[in-house]
Design a protein around this motif. Structure first.
Motif, PDB file in Angstrom:
ATOM      1  N   GLY A   1      73.964  -2.621 -24.412  1.00 20.21           N
ATOM      2  CA  GLY A   1      73.971  -1.290 -25.018  1.00 20.21           C
ATOM      3  C   GLY A   1      72.837  -0.445 -24.494  1.00 20.21           C
ATOM      4  O   GLY A   1      72.272  -0.713 -23.438  1.00 20.21           O
ATOM      5  N   SER A   2      72.502   0.581 -25.268  1.00 18.89           N
ATOM      6  CA  SER A   2      71.450   1.482 -24.818  1.00 18.89           C
ATOM      7  C   SER A   2      70.689   2.072 -25.988  1.00 18.89           C
ATOM      8  O   SER A   2      71.139   2.047 -27.130  1.00 18.89           O
ATOM      9  CB  SER A   2      72.047   2.598 -23.957  1.00 18.89           C
ATOM     10  OG  SER A   2      72.948   3.377 -24.715  1.00 18.89           O
ATOM     11  N   LEU A   3      69.531   2.601 -25.671  1.00 21.81           N
ATOM     12  CA  LEU A   3      68.682   3.351 -26.592  1.00 21.81           C
ATOM     13  C   LEU A   3      68.624   4.765 -26.051  1.00 21.81           C
ATOM     14  O   LEU A   3      68.211   4.982 -24.912  1.00 21.81           O
ATOM     15  CB  LEU A   3      67.276   2.749 -26.639  1.00 21.81           C
ATOM     16  CG  LEU A   3      66.180   3.629 -27.250  1.00 21.81           C
ATOM     17  CD1 LEU A   3      66.451   3.889 -28.737  1.00 21.81           C
ATOM     18  CD2 LEU A   3      64.821   3.000 -27.034  1.00 21.81           C
ATOM     19  N   GLU A   4      69.052   5.740 -26.857  1.00 21.65           N
ATOM     20  CA  GLU A   4      69.015   7.128 -26.432  1.00 21.65           C
ATOM     21  C   GLU A   4      67.908   7.858 -27.181  1.00 21.65           C
ATOM     22  O   GLU A   4      67.886   7.866 -28.414  1.00 21.65           O
ATOM     23  CB  GLU A   4      70.354   7.820 -26.689  1.00 21.65           C
ATOM     24  CG  GLU A   4      70.368   9.245 -26.168  1.00 21.65           C
ATOM     25  CD  GLU A   4      71.726   9.927 -26.265  1.00 21.65           C
ATOM     26  OE1 GLU A   4      71.792  11.122 -25.952  1.00 21.65           O
ATOM     27  OE2 GLU A   4      72.701   9.260 -26.647  1.00 21.65           O
ATOM     28  N   LEU A   5      66.998   8.437 -26.425  1.00 18.50           N
ATOM     29  CA  LEU A   5      65.947   9.279 -26.981  1.00 18.50           C
ATOM     30  C   LEU A   5      66.327  10.706 -26.611  1.00 18.50           C
ATOM     31  O   LEU A   5      66.336  11.071 -25.435  1.00 18.50           O
ATOM     32  CB  LEU A   5      64.581   8.899 -26.413  1.00 18.50           C
ATOM     33  CG  LEU A   5      64.155   7.444 -26.622  1.00 18.50           C
ATOM     34  CD1 LEU A   5      62.772   7.195 -26.034  1.00 18.50           C
ATOM     35  CD2 LEU A   5      64.167   7.076 -28.099  1.00 18.50           C
ATOM     36  N   SER A   6      66.685  11.522 -27.624  1.00 16.87           N
ATOM     37  CA  SER A   6      67.266  12.834 -27.356  1.00 16.87           C
ATOM     38  C   SER A   6      66.751  13.890 -28.324  1.00 16.87           C
ATOM     39  O   SER A   6      66.202  13.570 -29.387  1.00 16.87           O
ATOM     40  CB  SER A   6      68.787  12.752 -27.457  1.00 16.87           C
ATOM     41  OG  SER A   6      69.161  12.382 -28.769  1.00 16.87           O
ATOM     42  N   ARG A   7      66.952  15.155 -27.959  1.00 20.07           N
ATOM     43  CA  ARG A   7      66.580  16.270 -28.829  1.00 20.07           C
ATOM     44  C   ARG A   7      67.296  16.120 -30.173  1.00 20.07           C
ATOM     45  O   ARG A   7      68.468  15.792 -30.223  1.00 20.07           O
ATOM     46  CB  ARG A   7      66.991  17.594 -28.197  1.00 20.07           C
ATOM     47  CG  ARG A   7      66.134  17.993 -27.012  1.00 20.07           C
ATOM     48  CD  ARG A   7      66.595  19.381 -26.543  1.00 20.07           C
ATOM     49  NE  ARG A   7      65.849  19.878 -25.422  1.00 20.07           N
ATOM     50  CZ  ARG A   7      64.799  20.694 -25.534  1.00 20.07           C
ATOM     51  NH1 ARG A   7      64.366  21.081 -26.714  1.00 20.07           N
ATOM     52  NH2 ARG A   7      64.188  21.122 -24.456  1.00 20.07           N
ATOM     53  N   GLY A   8      66.549  16.326 -31.239  1.00 20.54           N
ATOM     54  CA  GLY A   8      67.131  16.228 -32.573  1.00 20.54           C
ATOM     55  C   GLY A   8      67.263  14.806 -33.084  1.00 20.54           C
ATOM     56  O   GLY A   8      67.704  14.584 -34.205  1.00 20.54           O
ATOM     57  N   GLY A   9      66.884  13.837 -32.274  1.00 21.22           N
ATOM     58  CA  GLY A   9      66.992  12.437 -32.670  1.00 21.22           C
ATOM     59  C   GLY A   9      65.710  11.697 -32.355  1.00 21.22           C
ATOM     60  O   GLY A   9      64.624  12.280 -32.357  1.00 21.22           O
ATOM     61  N   ASN A  10      65.832  10.417 -32.067  1.00 18.40           N
ATOM     62  CA  ASN A  10      64.669   9.627 -31.675  1.00 18.40           C
ATOM     63  C   ASN A  10      64.144  10.151 -30.344  1.00 18.40           C
ATOM     64  O   ASN A  10      64.916  10.593 -29.489  1.00 18.40           O
ATOM     65  CB  ASN A  10      65.048   8.153 -31.547  1.00 18.40           C
ATOM     66  CG  ASN A  10      65.561   7.582 -32.851  1.00 18.40           C
ATOM     67  OD1 ASN A  10      65.224   8.065 -33.920  1.00 18.40           O
ATOM     68  ND2 ASN A  10      66.387   6.555 -32.770  1.00 18.40           N
ATOM     69  N   HIS A  11      62.809  10.113 -30.154  1.00 13.13           N
ATOM     70  CA  HIS A  11      62.213  10.684 -28.951  1.00 13.13           C
ATOM     71  C   HIS A  11      60.782  10.195 -28.766  1.00 13.13           C
ATOM     72  O   HIS A  11      60.236   9.531 -29.632  1.00 13.13           O
ATOM     73  CB  HIS A  11      62.226  12.222 -29.018  1.00 13.13           C
ATOM     74  CG  HIS A  11      61.494  12.772 -30.204  1.00 13.13           C
ATOM     75  ND1 HIS A  11      62.068  12.868 -31.451  1.00 13.13           N
ATOM     76  CD2 HIS A  11      60.234  13.240 -30.338  1.00 13.13           C
ATOM     77  CE1 HIS A  11      61.192  13.379 -32.300  1.00 13.13           C
ATOM     78  NE2 HIS A  11      60.062  13.604 -31.652  1.00 13.13           N
ATOM     79  N   LEU A  12      60.200  10.547 -27.624  1.00 14.25           N
ATOM     80  CA  LEU A  12      58.779  10.321 -27.373  1.00 14.25           C
ATOM     81  C   LEU A  12      58.038  11.605 -27.710  1.00 14.25           C
ATOM     82  O   LEU A  12      58.547  12.703 -27.458  1.00 14.25           O
ATOM     83  CB  LEU A  12      58.525   9.982 -25.899  1.00 14.25           C
ATOM     84  CG  LEU A  12      59.219   8.760 -25.319  1.00 14.25           C
ATOM     85  CD1 LEU A  12      58.922   8.654 -23.824  1.00 14.25           C
ATOM     86  CD2 LEU A  12      58.792   7.497 -26.042  1.00 14.25           C
ATOM     87  N   MET A  13      56.839  11.474 -28.262  1.00 16.33           N
ATOM     88  CA  MET A  13      55.997  12.642 -28.537  1.00 16.33           C
ATOM     89  C   MET A  13      54.669  12.430 -27.825  1.00 16.33           C
ATOM     90  O   MET A  13      53.946  11.477 -28.118  1.00 16.33           O
ATOM     91  CB  MET A  13      55.789  12.806 -30.041  1.00 16.33           C
ATOM     92  CG  MET A  13      55.118  14.095 -30.417  1.00 16.33           C
ATOM     93  SD  MET A  13      56.056  15.570 -29.984  1.00 16.33           S
ATOM     94  CE  MET A  13      57.316  15.565 -31.222  1.00 16.33           C
ATOM     95  N   LEU A  14      54.373  13.313 -26.870  1.00 16.13           N
ATOM     96  CA  LEU A  14      53.132  13.247 -26.101  1.00 16.13           C
ATOM     97  C   LEU A  14      52.124  14.194 -26.737  1.00 16.13           C
ATOM     98  O   LEU A  14      52.386  15.397 -26.847  1.00 16.13           O
ATOM     99  CB  LEU A  14      53.376  13.650 -24.644  1.00 16.13           C
ATOM    100  CG  LEU A  14      54.231  12.683 -23.817  1.00 16.13           C
ATOM    101  CD1 LEU A  14      55.709  12.901 -24.057  1.00 16.13           C
ATOM    102  CD2 LEU A  14      53.919  12.846 -22.343  1.00 16.13           C
ATOM    103  N   HIS A  15      50.988  13.666 -27.179  1.00 19.73           N
ATOM    104  CA  HIS A  15      49.951  14.439 -27.863  1.00 19.73           C
ATOM    105  C   HIS A  15      48.731  14.609 -26.967  1.00 19.73           C
ATOM    106  O   HIS A  15      48.345  13.688 -26.258  1.00 19.73           O
ATOM    107  CB  HIS A  15      49.506  13.722 -29.144  1.00 19.73           C
ATOM    108  CG  HIS A  15      50.562  13.623 -30.181  1.00 19.73           C
ATOM    109  ND1 HIS A  15      50.828  14.620 -31.077  1.00 19.73           N
ATOM    110  CD2 HIS A  15      51.432  12.619 -30.467  1.00 19.73           C
ATOM    111  CE1 HIS A  15      51.806  14.251 -31.886  1.00 19.73           C
ATOM    112  NE2 HIS A  15      52.198  13.039 -31.531  1.00 19.73           N
TER     113      HIS A  15
END
Length: 145
Positions: free
Chosen positions: A93-107
């Motif tokens: 399967g896969s892991l989707e990191l997308s707008r409006g969902g799960n994602h990375l946040m760079l601070h």
């Protein structure tokens, strides 16, 4: 004697889990990665798909970038973002990191990336070796599609 040696080798394989019945380890690849051009150096989002064509589950446990003070894994629930410790990457399967969902946040970016630049990001996993990417910076409205 040969029969005893062969029987011992087969017994050892059964005890140690070696053999045709073992699942293949995770086999990870990344596609569709992008960072939309942020409005400031304060924060940016990262989006991508991690595909696992192997026979064993894995887990995304963290990320880092030399351009950011920290990179967090975020989930979005009821239009609210919050940091999480990990995301599963299921076998086959896969892991989707997308707008409006799960994602990375760079601070705390060291500089504001512009469209056409790349952002180096390293993804870390529970079982697999880290994956290092040079993620393209896209227009602020880019959706990845």
């Amino acid at each position: 004697m040969l029969a005893a040696t062969l029987a011992g080798a087969l017994a050892l394989a059964a005890v140690t889990g070696c053999g045709a019945g073992d699942p293949e380890p995770p086999e990870l690849s990344v596609s569709g990665a992008f960072v939309p051009e942020p409005v400031s150096e304060a924060v940016a989002g990262g989006f991508l798909v991690v595909e696992n064509t192997g026979g064993e589950d894995d887990v995304l446990t963290g990320a880092s970038s030399e351009m950011a003070e920290k990179v967090e894994l975020h989930e979005t629930v009821d239009n609210s973002m919050r940091p999480v410790d990990s995301f599963p990457v299921p076998a086959g399967g896969s892991l989707e990191l997308s707008r409006g969902g799960n994602h990375l946040m760079l601070h705390g970016l060291s500089s504001k990336p512009e469209t056409g630049d790349t952002v180096p990001i390293e993804l870390r996993f529970e079982k697999s070796e880290p994956i290092t990417l040079n993620v393209p910076v896209e227009y602020p409205t880019h959706t990845g599609r």
